[in-house]
Design an enzyme around this catalytic site. Sequence first.
Site, short mmCIF file in Angstrom:
data_model
loop_
_atom_site.label_atom_id
_atom_site.label_comp_id
_atom_site.label_asym_id
_atom_site.label_seq_id
_atom_site.Cartn_x
_atom_site.Cartn_y
_atom_site.Cartn_z
N HIS A 70 45.14 45.82 41.41
CA HIS A 70 43.71 45.55 41.29
C HIS A 70 43.35 44.32 42.13
O HIS A 70 44.14 43.38 42.21
CB HIS A 70 43.32 45.30 39.83
CG HIS A 70 43.69 46.42 38.91
ND1 HIS A 70 44.89 46.44 38.21
CD2 HIS A 70 43.04 47.57 38.61
CE1 HIS A 70 44.95 47.57 37.49
NE2 HIS A 70 43.84 48.27 37.72
N ASP A 124 51.61 46.74 38.94
CA ASP A 124 50.93 48.00 38.62
C ASP A 124 50.67 48.87 39.84
O ASP A 124 50.05 49.94 39.72
CB ASP A 124 49.63 47.74 37.83
CG ASP A 124 48.85 46.54 38.32
OD1 ASP A 124 49.20 46.00 39.40
OD2 ASP A 124 47.89 46.15 37.64
N HIS A 180 41.67 38.20 37.34
CA HIS A 180 40.28 38.70 37.26
C HIS A 180 39.30 37.66 36.72
O HIS A 180 38.09 37.87 36.77
CB HIS A 180 40.20 39.95 36.37
CG HIS A 180 40.89 41.15 36.95
ND1 HIS A 180 40.58 41.64 38.20
CD2 HIS A 180 41.88 41.95 36.46
CE1 HIS A 180 41.35 42.69 38.45
NE2 HIS A 180 42.15 42.89 37.42
N ASP A 226 49.04 42.55 43.00
CA ASP A 226 48.60 43.38 41.88
C ASP A 226 47.75 44.53 42.45
O ASP A 226 47.05 44.35 43.43
CB ASP A 226 47.77 42.54 40.91
CG ASP A 226 47.45 43.27 39.61
OD1 ASP A 226 48.11 42.99 38.59
OD2 ASP A 226 46.53 44.12 39.62
#
Length: 308
Positions: free
Chosen positions: A164, A245, A125, A162
């Site tokens: 996200h 995740d 991120h 991931d």
Amino acid sequence: MVTKLYTHPIFLEHLTPSGHPERPDRLRAIERVLDDEAFAALDRVKAPEGDEATILYAHPEDFVARVRAAIPETGIVSIDADTSASPKSWQAAVTAIGAANAAVDDVFEGRAANAFVAARPPGHHAEKTTAMGFCLFNTAAIAARYAQRKHQAERVAVVDWDVHHGNGTQDIFWDDPSVLYCSTHQMPLYPGTGAKNETGAGNIVNAPLAPRTGSEVFRDAFLSRVLPALDDFAPDLIIISAGFDAHHRDPLAEINLTEEDFDWATGQLMERAGRHSGNRLVSLLEGGYDLQGLAFSVAAHVGRLMKG
Ligand SMILES: [Zn+2]
């Protein structure tokens, strides 16, 4: 050839507030599951001290100085609503970068077939000038640029599963066609980026997944978008932003993968690395917040890497 596993005790010393999902116990859970004799053949390496100068491969100097200045002498400070730093966070982040770069050296210099870096904080991120989403620096982006500078890799692919979207990696490589960024992620979900029409210089391939979908939709996204993009690009190195995740047990998202899906996706990327990249594949831990889901998924991922 062996699979290398990079760890370091400093990764346990990046502290987050009580109740925060990105916590040191994540690495303890990974360490426990990889203690099993099934993983005895792993070449376990203590991560080397990172070279701070390599942070500048993905971030400007004033941003790096800002992060350094934010590191507290005691306690835990907030960098943003969900990103924090403690006294050892700088050293942890730089060591994570050192581990990723050393893993790149290993696969280019023939010391390992592939490598998994079990480090924290995560990185995907972190944008050029913004630390966010539990991330300070973008380790995967730095490692990609390191491979280009140190080992003359012309094309590097970063595949990010991931749950996200890796907005940071996308931001850093937005106008850099020498790096392919492919991401599967839940949408809508934090951080909100990652639509199919975000394509950068033609080097960004986003495959958003609807909430409450699972194995079939994920594998279809891989087969129809990620793998064809890798075949077209023919990278000299594949880096995995390996967050776990999207596992069905994870509390932060609603994608229903199992550890078998991570085993499968790992195998697919190994096959592509064999076809295009001289088998060179480096995997970096990103998210994964249910300790059991994380441990089982890492076991499946690393077990597959070890099959060469
Ligand atoms: Zn994540």
